[in-house]
Design a protein around this motif. Structure first.
Motif, PDB file in Angstrom:
ATOM      1  N   LEU A   1       3.011   5.757  -1.276  1.00  0.00           N
ATOM      2  CA  LEU A   1       1.899   4.850  -0.413  1.00  0.00           C
ATOM      3  C   LEU A   1       0.737   4.952  -2.303  1.00  0.00           C
ATOM      4  O   LEU A   1      -0.213   4.429  -2.157  1.00  0.00           O
ATOM      5  N   ALA A   2       1.018   6.100  -2.878  1.00  0.00           N
ATOM      6  CA  ALA A   2       0.698   6.337  -4.290  1.00  0.00           C
ATOM      7  C   ALA A   2       0.709   5.423  -4.915  1.00  0.00           C
ATOM      8  O   ALA A   2      -0.202   4.578  -5.780  1.00  0.00           O
ATOM      9  N   ILE A   3       2.179   4.831  -5.039  1.00  0.00           N
ATOM     10  CA  ILE A   3       2.303   3.705  -5.963  1.00  0.00           C
ATOM     11  C   ILE A   3       1.451   2.462  -5.683  1.00  0.00           C
ATOM     12  O   ILE A   3       1.609   1.534  -6.580  1.00  0.00           O
ATOM     13  N   VAL A   4       1.828   2.502  -4.423  1.00  0.00           N
ATOM     14  CA  VAL A   4       1.239   0.981  -3.406  1.00  0.00           C
ATOM     15  C   VAL A   4      -0.153   0.992  -4.435  1.00  0.00           C
ATOM     16  O   VAL A   4      -0.602  -0.176  -4.408  1.00  0.00           O
ATOM     17  N   GLY A   5      -1.460   1.707  -4.195  1.00  0.00           N
ATOM     18  CA  GLY A   5      -2.260   1.774  -3.788  1.00  0.00           C
ATOM     19  C   GLY A   5      -2.922   1.315  -5.905  1.00  0.00           C
ATOM     20  O   GLY A   5      -3.030   0.693  -6.380  1.00  0.00           O
ATOM     21  N   ALA A   6      -2.087   2.297  -6.357  1.00  0.00           N
ATOM     22  CA  ALA A   6      -1.711   2.000  -7.988  1.00  0.00           C
ATOM     23  C   ALA A   6      -1.524   0.123  -8.753  1.00  0.00           C
ATOM     24  O   ALA A   6      -2.096  -0.363  -9.242  1.00  0.00           O
TER      25      ALA A   6
ATOM     26  N   ALA B   1      -4.424   1.889   1.862  1.00  0.00           N
ATOM     27  CA  ALA B   1      -3.089   2.988   1.644  1.00  0.00           C
ATOM     28  C   ALA B   1      -3.797   4.619   1.271  1.00  0.00           C
ATOM     29  O   ALA B   1      -2.431   5.413   1.825  1.00  0.00           O
ATOM     30  N   SER B   2      -4.723   4.893   0.252  1.00  0.00           N
ATOM     31  CA  SER B   2      -5.322   5.959   0.512  1.00  0.00           C
ATOM     32  C   SER B   2      -5.528   6.812   2.075  1.00  0.00           C
ATOM     33  O   SER B   2      -5.377   7.620   1.841  1.00  0.00           O
ATOM     34  N   ALA B   3      -6.852   5.707   2.018  1.00  0.00           N
ATOM     35  CA  ALA B   3      -6.915   5.930   3.699  1.00  0.00           C
ATOM     36  C   ALA B   3      -5.813   6.115   4.802  1.00  0.00           C
ATOM     37  O   ALA B   3      -5.560   7.999   5.618  1.00  0.00           O
TER      38      ALA B   3
ATOM     39  N   CYS C   1       0.407   1.435   7.294  1.00  0.00           N
ATOM     40  CA  CYS C   1       0.338   2.469   6.292  1.00  0.00           C
ATOM     41  C   CYS C   1       0.145   3.468   6.711  1.00  0.00           C
ATOM     42  O   CYS C   1       1.600   4.797   6.605  1.00  0.00           O
ATOM     43  N   LEU C   2      -0.163   4.133   8.055  1.00  0.00           N
ATOM     44  CA  LEU C   2       0.774   5.279   9.449  1.00  0.00           C
ATOM     45  C   LEU C   2       1.890   4.989   9.291  1.00  0.00           C
ATOM     46  O   LEU C   2       2.576   5.538   9.968  1.00  0.00           O
ATOM     47  N   GLY C   3       2.752   3.826   9.614  1.00  0.00           N
ATOM     48  CA  GLY C   3       3.889   4.000  10.043  1.00  0.00           C
ATOM     49  C   GLY C   3       4.463   2.623  10.971  1.00  0.00           C
ATOM     50  O   GLY C   3       5.889   3.361  11.058  1.00  0.00           O
ATOM     51  N   ASP C   4       3.125   2.276  11.478  1.00  0.00           N
ATOM     52  CA  ASP C   4       3.182   1.381  12.283  1.00  0.00           C
ATOM     53  C   ASP C   4       5.091  -0.089  11.992  1.00  0.00           C
ATOM     54  O   ASP C   4       3.418  -0.726  11.368  1.00  0.00           O
ATOM     55  N   ARG C   5       5.839  -0.446  12.181  1.00  0.00           N
ATOM     56  CA  ARG C   5       6.677  -1.256  11.679  1.00  0.00           C
ATOM     57  C   ARG C   5       6.869  -1.978  12.668  1.00  0.00           C
ATOM     58  O   ARG C   5       7.491  -2.964  12.498  1.00  0.00           O
ATOM     59  N   ALA C   6       6.006  -1.856  14.102  1.00  0.00           N
ATOM     60  CA  ALA C   6       6.152  -2.877  15.211  1.00  0.00           C
ATOM     61  C   ALA C   6       5.506  -4.178  15.590  1.00  0.00           C
ATOM     62  O   ALA C   6       4.970  -4.924  14.260  1.00  0.00           O
TER      63      ALA C   6
ATOM     64  N   GLY D   1      -7.713   5.666  -6.702  1.00  0.00           N
ATOM     65  CA  GLY D   1      -7.859   5.836  -5.493  1.00  0.00           C
ATOM     66  C   GLY D   1      -6.463   6.848  -4.450  1.00  0.00           C
ATOM     67  O   GLY D   1      -6.779   8.091  -4.048  1.00  0.00           O
ATOM     68  N   SER D   2      -5.203   6.184  -4.417  1.00  0.00           N
ATOM     69  CA  SER D   2      -4.552   6.295  -3.614  1.00  0.00           C
ATOM     70  C   SER D   2      -3.958   7.546  -4.684  1.00  0.00           C
ATOM     71  O   SER D   2      -3.166   8.899  -4.076  1.00  0.00           O
TER      72      SER D   2
END
Ligand SMILES: [Mn+2]
Length: 457
Positions: free
Chosen positions: A144-149, A33-35, A310-315, A124-125
């Motif tokens: 994404l910061a919440i997902v990482g936590a 998620a951080s990356a 995380c970069l947004g690929d939903r396919a 880290g996120s």
């Protein structure tokens, strides 16, 4: 807090000056998620990037980074400050692990430097988010910061996010990227049929429900909860708030009637996080499911897919990641069944199982943590899962909050016991891991048993 944000600005300014960076991050949900978060911010700045995900930042991994002019380390780096100056690159670190060593040149953002606890107050996120946010107009990355936590289980100990995490959450709520509510603390609110969600919920053991499919179905029948609607399994999100309350209070009653302490029973309910930008009924809509999906990609060697999500690929990437998540869940169920069939061996201060090649070393720790509900497991003792790995036998230990309050420190005990047989280990007080040479497991466990006994005596 002001100084933490000031440092975030300094790091962000250093980042902004680069044309191209190498992003190096850790192979777990928080790391991925951080990356992803940093790369999305870099896209907007038109800064080029490559991503490298690593298990740990040892000398070999650092050596392979020598061709980069600028490196952004996320969710790792603070443990290797000594090595940064010799890399010959501009190093920017956004990490939340305990810092060790010193660097004269690195731009270093870490909550520990400003009086916050990296285990609970910021992930880290979250650290990476503070840096990207300092560049302005990156508030949408807060999900994404919440997902990482959540991936780092920072919300578990107190039933919700706190510290800097909480400020990020408030910002995310204000910007309508995340909604937090108090609800049943169980995995799969968006995707699992209700009875499966309840059966596999493992944060607290509910007698007759946890790990018991018939008992779960019986309870839902008693409560008059419809399992299906229009031929489809209903999920937690499909229930009315009245139905949810009815189930939660029945679970609590059940626990209390079995003499489980009220403070413990309360842990059934906690803060849960919905990602408002994601489609309903997908694994990405819930922070806990999102982070587990990322973990699934990482544990089976497909961390690049996790970064793409995380970069947004939903396919394509999401489809593949979801398949990995399903496989991951299936492997966990198989692992738990293995423990059910073989049982555990009890020593005076711990219990263990040795899965050999039957459980992957990358998930044996999760299986150990989920085994609380298996018959014959003593919920009061730490449990150690062992499995064969490439470089020896992997041992994963899971303790309890009660034992930690009595001074259990698994990181210390596992490390010491592993070193005594020529291995290595570490981690946290409540959960730790070690690798020991083949054939030395017995010796390791006997010594570990003794160390744990000394800690909690
Ligand atoms: Mn982390």
């Amino acid at each position: 807090m002001e100084r933490l944000l000031e440092r975030a600005r300094e790091c962000a300014e250093a980042l902004q000056k680069q044309d191209e960076v190498l992003v190096v991050s850790h192979v777990d949900a928080d790391g991925l998620a951080s990356a992803g978060l940093v790369c999305r911010g870099l896209d907007k700045l038109n800064i080029g990037y490559r991503v490298r995900i690593v298990k740990q930042l040892d000398v070999a991994a650092l050596g392979a980074l020598s061709d980069a002019d600028a490196i952004v380390f996320t969710d790792l780096g603070s443990g290797h400050l000594d090595l940064m100056d010799s890399l010959g690159a501009t190093c920017i670190i956004a990490d939340h692990h305990q810092p060790t060593g010193r660097s004269k040149t690195a731009f270093h953002l870490n909550p520990h430097l400003f009086g916050f606890n990296g285990a609970t107050d910021l992930s880290g996120s979250g650290t990476a988010y503070l840096m990207m946010r300092a560049l302005g107009s990156n508030e949408e990355l807060s999900d994404l910061a919440i997902v990482g936590a959540v991936g780092d289980l920072q919300h578990i100990r107190e039933g919700g996010l706190r510290g800097v995490n909480k400020l990020i959450l408030q910002e995310a709520e204000k910007n309508r990227t995340v909604a937090a509510e108090r609800d049943l603390q169980a995995f799969g609110r968006q995707t699992r049929p209700i009875h499966k969600l309840l059966e596999y919920a493992s944060n607290i053991y509910v007698p007759g429900v946890t790990g018991n499919s018939e008992g779960t179905l019986r309870l839902l029948r008693q409560l008059d909860i419809q399992l299906k609607k229009d031929g489809r399994w209903r999920r937690w999100i499909d229930l009315s708030s009245g139905e949810r309350r009815k189930i939660i209070s029945a679970l609590m009653q059940r626990c209390l009637s079995y003499g489980i302490a009220p403070q413990k029973v309360q842990r059934l309910v906690g803060e849960v996080y919905t990602l408002l930008g994601e489609a309903e009924g997908t694994a990405l809509r819930d922070a806990s499911e999102f982070s587990t999906l990322l973990n699934a990609t990482a544990r089976y060697g497909f961390e690049d897919i996790g970064v793409e999500v995380c970069l947004g690929d939903r396919a394509e990437s999401y489809t593949k990641a979801y398949e990995l998540l399903l496989m991951h869940r299936e492997n966990l169920v198989k692992g738990i069944n293995f423990v059910k069939q073989t049982g555990v061996t009890r020593l005076s201060n711990l219990q263990y199982f040795h899965a050999g090649d039957q459980i992957r070393d990358t998930i044996v720790g999760i299986v150990a943590g989920m085994c609380k509900s298996v018959a014959g497991i003593d919920g009061r003792l730490p449990i150690i899962g062992l499995a064969n790995a490439e470089d020896g036998v992997k041992a994963s230990a899971r303790g309890t909050q009660e034992l930690v309050e009595r001074r259990l420190n698994l990181a210390k005990a596992m490390s010491e016991a592993a070193i005594s047989v020529g291995g290595a280990g570490g981690g946290h007080d409540i959960a730790a891991g070690a690798t020991v040479p083949y054939g030395r497991e017995e010796e390791f466990l006997v010594f570990l048993n003794k160390l744990i006994g000394e800690q909690v005596s």
